[in-house]
Design a protein around this motif. Structure first.
Motif, short mmCIF file in Angstrom:
data_model
loop_
_atom_site.label_atom_id
_atom_site.label_comp_id
_atom_site.label_asym_id
_atom_site.label_seq_id
_atom_site.Cartn_x
_atom_site.Cartn_y
_atom_site.Cartn_z
N ALA A 48 17.38 61.79 18.36
CA ALA A 48 17.98 60.81 17.45
C ALA A 48 17.21 60.71 16.13
CB ALA A 48 18.03 59.44 18.11
N GLY A 49 15.97 61.17 16.12
CA GLY A 49 15.17 61.11 14.90
C GLY A 49 13.96 60.20 15.00
N LEU A 50 13.81 59.51 16.10
CA LEU A 50 12.63 58.68 16.33
C LEU A 50 11.53 59.57 16.89
CD1 LEU A 50 11.41 55.78 16.43
CD2 LEU A 50 12.27 55.64 18.77
N LYS A 51 10.40 59.61 16.25
CA LYS A 51 9.33 60.50 16.69
C LYS A 51 8.56 59.85 17.83
CE LYS A 51 8.73 62.75 12.24
NZ LYS A 51 9.35 61.89 11.25
N VAL A 52 8.68 60.43 19.01
CA VAL A 52 7.94 59.99 20.20
C VAL A 52 7.27 61.23 20.76
CG1 VAL A 52 8.07 58.87 22.44
CG2 VAL A 52 9.67 58.21 20.65
N PRO A 53 5.94 61.31 20.75
CA PRO A 53 5.27 62.53 21.20
C PRO A 53 5.54 62.85 22.67
CG PRO A 53 3.66 60.86 20.54
CD PRO A 53 5.01 60.29 20.31
N MET A 54 5.87 64.11 22.91
CA MET A 54 6.13 64.57 24.27
C MET A 54 6.04 66.09 24.26
SD MET A 54 9.61 64.29 26.54
CE MET A 54 10.52 65.34 25.43
N GLY A 55 5.42 66.64 25.28
CA GLY A 55 5.39 68.09 25.42
C GLY A 55 6.77 68.62 25.73
N GLY A 56 7.14 69.73 25.13
CA GLY A 56 8.48 70.27 25.31
C GLY A 56 8.77 70.75 26.72
#
Length: 196
Positions: free
Chosen positions: A127-135
């Motif tokens: 959605a465009g909200l940056k939430v860090p997460m490993g792919g």
């Protein structure tokens, strides 16, 4: 329970197994809002919150039951597809309020590859909200769309067990094989509602 003059009683929410205060402290010290994902047996909650001394302030929130009430979701409210859509809804609401970055907060859920909590976080990133997460921990696109459920339903239809296993889907008027297209339809409704 241990006894003695040097024993320190843990805080109530720690004793009840509801809060890991070390993790919470680390997230609050970061100074960023938290992207909170909580899962129950039937529903998924997603919230974006900031910490204040008097308590957390919820900036944006979404509940998986809203998918049924507002967007016509006919499938279950606690599966990977519902987690993705709920995370998408919460992220779009947070973006409207001006939040651009959030720290993931999965609570006491185990961080297992492909878990529902990561589907919600992936939706926030989409959605465009940056939430860090490993792919590598996010569920696959096929799993998010529910293609695994559709293929399982085809096998059950051949064996004559479809009505028994998918009775709620059928009662809601959804053929389980149509879940991927239904997912895309509801996703488009959410994006249209928030003009993305």
């Amino acid at each position: 329970m241990a006894k003695g003059p040097r024993y320190k009683v843990p805080r109530r929410r720690r004793r009840e197994g509801k809060t890991n205060y070390y993790k919470r402290y680390r997230m609050i010290v970061s100074g960023h809002p938290r992207f909170i994902v909580r899962k129950t047996l039937n529903y998924i909650w997603v919230q974006v919150a900031t910490a204040r001394p008097e308590g957390d302030v919820i900036i944006a929130a979404a509940h998986s039951n809203e998918l049924r009430k507002r967007f016509g979701w006919k499938a279950g409210t606690c599966n990977t597809s519902a987690a993705y859509l709920t995370g998408l809804l919460a992220a779009l609401r947070a973006l409207e309020k001006g939040v651009e970055y959030a720290v993931p907060d999965i609570g006491l859920h185990r961080p297992v590859k492909g878990a529902l909590v990561f589907a919600a976080i992936k939706a926030a990133n989409d959605a465009g909200l940056k939430v860090p997460m490993g792919g590598e921990v996010a569920p696959s696109e096929e799993r998010i769309r529910g293609e695994h459920i559709a293929s399982y339903a085809k096998i059950l239809r051949e064996n004559g067990l479809l009505e028994k296993r998918f009775s709620r889907y059928l009662a809601n008027g959804l053929q389980p094989e149509d879940l991927p297209s239904h997912f895309e339809e509801v996703k488009n409704k959410i994006l249209e509602a928030y003009k993305r």
